[in-house]
Design a protein around this motif. Structure first.
Motif, PDB file in Angstrom:
ATOM      1  N   GLY A  74      38.973  37.463  37.328  1.00 41.86           N
ATOM      2  CA  GLY A  74      40.403  37.172  37.156  1.00 41.86           C
ATOM      3  C   GLY A  74      40.943  37.644  35.815  1.00 41.86           C
ATOM      4  O   GLY A  74      40.216  38.203  34.977  1.00 41.86           O
ATOM      5  N   ALA A  75      42.224  37.412  35.615  1.00 40.95           N
ATOM      6  CA  ALA A  75      42.889  37.848  34.377  1.00 40.95           C
ATOM      7  C   ALA A  75      42.291  37.156  33.160  1.00 40.95           C
ATOM      8  O   ALA A  75      42.181  37.755  32.082  1.00 40.95           O
ATOM      9  CB  ALA A  75      44.386  37.562  34.463  1.00 40.95           C
ATOM     10  N   SER A  76      41.892  35.910  33.313  1.00 44.67           N
ATOM     11  CA  SER A  76      41.374  35.155  32.163  1.00 44.67           C
ATOM     12  C   SER A  76      40.119  35.795  31.578  1.00 44.67           C
ATOM     13  O   SER A  76      39.842  35.636  30.384  1.00 44.67           O
ATOM     14  CB  SER A  76      41.079  33.712  32.577  1.00 44.67           C
ATOM     15  N   THR A  77      39.354  36.485  32.395  1.00 46.87           N
ATOM     16  CA  THR A  77      38.173  37.196  31.885  1.00 46.87           C
ATOM     17  C   THR A  77      38.606  38.370  31.009  1.00 46.87           C
ATOM     18  O   THR A  77      37.982  38.663  29.988  1.00 46.87           O
ATOM     19  CB  THR A  77      37.296  37.664  33.061  1.00 46.87           C
ATOM     20  N   ASN A 146      56.148  36.057  32.334  1.00 50.03           N
ATOM     21  CA  ASN A 146      55.621  34.743  32.002  1.00 50.03           C
ATOM     22  C   ASN A 146      55.838  33.805  33.182  1.00 50.03           C
ATOM     23  O   ASN A 146      56.895  33.173  33.314  1.00 50.03           O
ATOM     24  CB  ASN A 146      56.250  34.274  30.691  1.00 50.03           C
ATOM     25  N   THR A 147      54.827  33.782  33.992  1.00 55.03           N
ATOM     26  CA  THR A 147      54.799  33.133  35.295  1.00 55.03           C
ATOM     27  C   THR A 147      55.279  31.679  35.265  1.00 55.03           C
ATOM     28  O   THR A 147      55.952  31.220  36.179  1.00 55.03           O
ATOM     29  CB  THR A 147      53.347  33.177  35.817  1.00 55.03           C
ATOM     30  N   ILE A 148      54.922  30.985  34.206  1.00 54.17           N
ATOM     31  CA  ILE A 148      55.210  29.551  34.124  1.00 54.17           C
ATOM     32  C   ILE A 148      56.657  29.288  33.699  1.00 54.17           C
ATOM     33  O   ILE A 148      57.298  28.346  34.162  1.00 54.17           O
ATOM     34  CB  ILE A 148      54.227  28.880  33.135  1.00 54.17           C
ATOM     35  N   GLY A 186      45.365  42.425  35.095  1.00 48.56           N
ATOM     36  CA  GLY A 186      45.935  41.237  35.723  1.00 48.56           C
ATOM     37  C   GLY A 186      45.059  40.740  36.855  1.00 48.56           C
ATOM     38  O   GLY A 186      44.181  41.455  37.334  1.00 48.56           O
ATOM     39  N   GLY A 187      45.303  39.524  37.256  1.00 42.49           N
ATOM     40  CA  GLY A 187      44.651  38.994  38.443  1.00 42.49           C
ATOM     41  C   GLY A 187      45.447  39.469  39.659  1.00 42.49           C
ATOM     42  O   GLY A 187      46.652  39.663  39.571  1.00 42.49           O
ATOM     43  N   ALA A 188      44.776  39.653  40.773  1.00 40.80           N
ATOM     44  CA  ALA A 188      45.456  40.192  41.956  1.00 40.80           C
ATOM     45  C   ALA A 188      46.364  39.184  42.645  1.00 40.80           C
ATOM     46  O   ALA A 188      47.296  39.561  43.342  1.00 40.80           O
ATOM     47  CB  ALA A 188      44.415  40.695  42.958  1.00 40.80           C
TER      48      ALA A 188
END
Ligand SMILES: *Cc1c(COP(=O)(O)O)cnc(C)c1O
Length: 355
Positions: A74-77, A146-148, A186-188
């Motif tokens: 994921g993106a966090s990695t 910024n998703t949130i 990014g994460g998919a």
């Protein structure tokens, strides 16, 4: 009842991608064996990997000196892969939300971080504008959407040092000029597929400058050398990504989807601005086309739970805002049909009539 899915991620996928995923689980590519049961070394899979990369290259016009990778984690990695691979001494970051903050935390493990600007003072409701990118940093990191908080950097910015962008939640929602970026990741699970795979687009010449020794799996060059198949790739998520990209291409690509996205966002923001019950939370010029955040107007603050219940009964799914912002968030990614946005607008209008 028909559900309208506004989940922030994982989220709605194009229906044809879901249908072919179901079929592939039963029988992949006419082989008589399901996709969850094949070897990633079969020729049929090779073709999917190559086509997926090709689709990315076509859709975003990715030049040959860039590699396209599909990685687990994921993106966090990528928050720590990026500094591990790119930071010699110092990196610059734009702090536009909690994802950016998480990326900054990881970068600090590898060297000095300069936060060039932050919008934390107003709970990330805007994108900082007047800042200087330090030329002595190894790269400049931004979060385009910024998703949130529902803010978005909607144009490609100019950077004197390699520009690194977390585009988890707005990749492929509009055309971008890849040559302005050193690395995009990014994460998919927002715009390009299900959870379980991250994409990385990297200009190859920015790699190999750090002296630290990297674990094999953490070195982007390992994955470039092996076409993202150094180890078992996330086969199923990549397959669904392949189908999602095919859908996007058929629709007319990023120019076509940008028009649709603009239209959907306009419908919803117009209603928020018109409806006496609601107010948008993001600064108007920075409003995201992907995540639309809004709250109840002050006089109607006590109606929040009531609206959520009302919307739920009308088939709206996933419109509760992130816990750090409250209120509501409708995520209207590429695969969210215009019809769903129209249904939400109608639901807001109907609710307004009760007051
Ligand atoms: C969802 C999201 C992430 C986190 O993605 P994971 O794949 O869950 O690690 C990071 N950045 C942004 C902008 C996101 O929207």
């Amino acid at each position: 009842m028909k559900k309208h899915n506004f989940n922030a991620g994982p989220c709605v996928l194009p229906r044809p991608a879901v249908e072919s995923a179901i079929e592939a689980i039963r029988d992949f590519d006419g082989t008589g064996v399901g996709i969850l049961e094949i070897s990633h070394r079969t020729p049929g899979w090779d073709r999917i990997m190559q086509e997926t990369e090709q689709l990315w290259r076509e859709l975003l016009n990715i030049p040959d000196d860039y590699a396209v990778l599909f990685l687990g984690g994921g993106a966090s990695t990528e928050f720590y892969f990026v500094p591990a691979n790119l930071m010699v001494k110092k990196a610059a970051y734009l702090q536009t939300g909690s994802w950016a903050k998480k990326a900054i935390k990881e970068a600090k493990l590898f060297g000095e971080v300069e936060v060039v600007a932050s919008s934390e003072d107003k709970n990330y409701t805007y994108i900082p504008k007047n800042y200087t990118i330090p030329t002595d940093a190894d790269y400049f990191h931004i979060t385009t959407n910024n998703t949130i908080y529902g803010t978005e950097i909607k144009t490609d910015i100019d950077s004197p040092i390699p520009l690194v962008a977390d585009m988890s939640s707005d990749i492929l929602s509009r055309p971008i000029d890849i040559s302005k970026y050193g690395l995009i990741y990014g994460g998919a699970q927002k715009n390009v597929g299900p959870a379980g795979v991250a994409f990385v687009i990297v200009r190859k010449d920015i790699l190999g400058k750090v002296e630290r020794s990297l674990p094999t799996m953490m070195d982007y060059r390992t994955h470039i050398g092996k076409g993202s198949m150094f180890n078992t790739p996330p086969v199923f998520p990549i397959f669904v990504m392949h189908e999602t990209l095919k859908w996007l291409k058929k629709l007319g690509g990023v120019e076509a989807i940008q028009k649709i996205n603009k239209h959907k966002a306009e419908l919803l923001y117009n209603e928020i601005d018109r409806n006496k019950l609601f107010v948008g939370t993001a600064a108007k010029e920075d409003r995201s086309l992907m995540n639309v955040c809004f709250v109840m107007a002050d006089e109607y603050k006590d109606k929040e739970a009531e609206f959520l219940k009302f919307a739920d009964e009308k088939g709206m799914v996933g419109i509760k805002g992130h816990r750090s912002v409250g209120g509501f968030r409708a995520s209207i990614y590429n695969a969210c049909p215009t019809e769903s946005v129209e249904a939400l607008v109608a639901c807001m209008q109907e609710f307004e009539k009760e007051f």
